[in-house]
Design a protein around this motif. Structure first.
Motif, PDB file in Angstrom:
ATOM      1  N   VAL A  45     -98.345  45.499 -83.164  1.00 57.26           N
ATOM      2  CA  VAL A  45     -97.504  44.455 -82.562  1.00 57.26           C
ATOM      3  C   VAL A  45     -96.608  45.065 -81.485  1.00 57.26           C
ATOM      4  O   VAL A  45     -96.462  44.499 -80.395  1.00 57.26           O
ATOM      5  N   ASP A  46     -96.026  46.221 -81.762  1.00 52.68           N
ATOM      6  CA  ASP A  46     -95.161  46.882 -80.782  1.00 52.68           C
ATOM      7  C   ASP A  46     -95.940  47.300 -79.527  1.00 52.68           C
ATOM      8  O   ASP A  46     -95.421  47.242 -78.421  1.00 52.68           O
ATOM      9  N   THR A  47     -97.176  47.714 -79.709  1.00 56.12           N
ATOM     10  CA  THR A  47     -97.995  48.157 -78.579  1.00 56.12           C
ATOM     11  C   THR A  47     -98.466  46.982 -77.725  1.00 56.12           C
ATOM     12  O   THR A  47     -98.356  47.013 -76.500  1.00 56.12           O
ATOM     13  N   LEU A  48     -98.990  45.958 -78.369  1.00 61.61           N
ATOM     14  CA  LEU A  48     -99.576  44.829 -77.634  1.00 61.61           C
ATOM     15  C   LEU A  48     -98.588  43.704 -77.346  1.00 61.61           C
ATOM     16  O   LEU A  48     -98.774  42.953 -76.396  1.00 61.61           O
ATOM     17  N   GLY A  49     -97.592  43.569 -78.205  1.00 59.38           N
ATOM     18  CA  GLY A  49     -96.627  42.483 -78.073  1.00 59.38           C
ATOM     19  C   GLY A  49     -97.027  41.291 -78.933  1.00 59.38           C
ATOM     20  O   GLY A  49     -98.218  41.016 -79.126  1.00 59.38           O
ATOM     21  N   GLU A  50     -96.021  40.593 -79.461  1.00 60.75           N
ATOM     22  CA  GLU A  50     -96.275  39.436 -80.320  1.00 60.75           C
ATOM     23  C   GLU A  50     -97.058  38.363 -79.591  1.00 60.75           C
ATOM     24  O   GLU A  50     -97.950  37.738 -80.165  1.00 60.75           O
ATOM     25  N   TYR A  51     -96.707  38.116 -78.333  1.00 63.47           N
ATOM     26  CA  TYR A  51     -97.376  37.060 -77.574  1.00 63.47           C
ATOM     27  C   TYR A  51     -98.879  37.306 -77.507  1.00 63.47           C
ATOM     28  O   TYR A  51     -99.675  36.397 -77.737  1.00 63.47           O
ATOM     29  N   ALA A  52     -99.286  38.530 -77.229  1.00 61.47           N
ATOM     30  CA  ALA A  52    -100.705  38.862 -77.134  1.00 61.47           C
ATOM     31  C   ALA A  52    -101.409  38.675 -78.478  1.00 61.47           C
ATOM     32  O   ALA A  52    -102.527  38.160 -78.533  1.00 61.47           O
ATOM     33  N   ILE A  53    -100.754  39.055 -79.552  1.00 55.98           N
ATOM     34  CA  ILE A  53    -101.340  38.898 -80.883  1.00 55.98           C
ATOM     35  C   ILE A  53    -101.518  37.418 -81.210  1.00 55.98           C
ATOM     36  O   ILE A  53    -102.576  36.993 -81.667  1.00 55.98           O
ATOM     37  N   PHE A  54    -100.479  36.623 -80.952  1.00 63.77           N
ATOM     38  CA  PHE A  54    -100.573  35.196 -81.262  1.00 63.77           C
ATOM     39  C   PHE A  54    -101.572  34.481 -80.361  1.00 63.77           C
ATOM     40  O   PHE A  54    -102.186  33.497 -80.768  1.00 63.77           O
TER      41      PHE A  54
END
Length: 80
Positions: A45-54
């Motif tokens: 999550v820290d690497t990709l970001g929450e927005y990208a995961i969601f």
């Protein structure tokens, strides 16, 4: 903070397809008929970001444990 979700799908491969390269870094496990648990570590999550995961999860019907809501897959078509 990591992200945990429950995904409703008929096959495991659809999760792999939706999550792409992220799939190799997360834990996916069967829960019940057509339900899979998805655990995405904080590091991812820290690497990709929450927005990208969601955005990746939005391709699948899923239950977000934090919000307590089922989310239907978003349409890939956009009309303005």
């Amino acid at each position: 903070m990591g992200i945990q979700a429950i995904v409703k799908t008929t096959n495991f491969e659809s999760i792999e397809l939706a999550l792409g390269a992220t799939f190799s870094q997360i834990e996916v496990f069967p829960l019940d008929n057509g339900l899979f648990g998805v655990s995405i570590p904080t590091k991812v999550v820290d690497t990709l970001g929450e927005y990208a995961i969601f955005e990746q999860l939005a391709k699948l019907e899923h239950y977000e444990l934090w919000s307590g809501e089922w989310r239907k897959p978003k349409s890939r078509w956009k009309f303005w």
